[in-house]
Design an enzyme around this catalytic site. Sequence first.
Site: not given
Ligand code: KIV
Length: 270
Positions: A48-49, A87, A117, A119, A186
């Site tokens: 989600d980055s 994510d 994934k 969090e 992280e």
């Molecule tokens: O959103 C993302 O790209 C991430 C990674 C940097 C672990 O969570």
Amino acid sequence: MAQIAKKTIRYLQGKKEKGEKITMVSTYDYISAKLCEEVGIDCILVGDSLGMVFQGLDSTLPVTLEEMIYHTKAVRRGAPRTFIIVDMPFMSYQESPEVALRNCGRVLKETGAQAVKLEGGEEIAQTVEKLTSLGIPVVGHIGFTPQFIHSLSGPRVVGKLQSEAQKLRKDFKALESAGAFMIVLESIPRELAKELTESSSAITIGIGAGKFCDGQVLVFHDLVGLYEEIKPRFVRRYLEGAKLFREALHKFKIEVEEGLFPSEEESYGA
Ligand code: KIV
């Protein structure tokens, strides 16, 4: 011709058991995913980055489920054999295990990804248990967790204080017991990442967590030097991509303006 199989959880666990490092890249589109697969990267995280790197937002919080699905479909087309993790965006799984099940199930059904994934630690353990018991593989993510950006008062190392380190140990155990097969660590101290990695059969993937994790993840645009907004200490740029792109664009601009592009070979005769 024999088909090369998709990478699986068993393949990744085998690498941990043999002490072979696992590689993961976070990326969001067909072309970068194809490049990752061509060089044999084990896992792609559709992170989600993308909210910050692809959309130019200042956090990951506004990213939607629809956007994650859209990007993951493109990534799967570029990397049909790579292990793909999605994510889950902010507030798509926190409300209840039932909401999480509906949204994570939808993601796997519609995208061809193999895991999700989430969090968080102890507070999402019940949700992780529900998902894993019903066949949805889960990757955990603890330490600095970008969806907690406001509660953590911005990006920082988590786990230097004894109280924080203790909480991370508990979160890690809770996720592992709930069935998470992989946990992203992280921005935590490397000694703590080593301890967690050695104490567990779950695969650890580090980002800013030192070299003792079972594998490492970097964001594609950080790795190739295209994202210049921030460069945390843990990012290694393998290419000055933005500089090279700028040079190419500048050359194109000049050549068009001076009538040097296109040439006869780059155009069609009558
Ligand atoms: O959103 C993302 O790209 C991430 C990674 C940097 C672990 O969570």
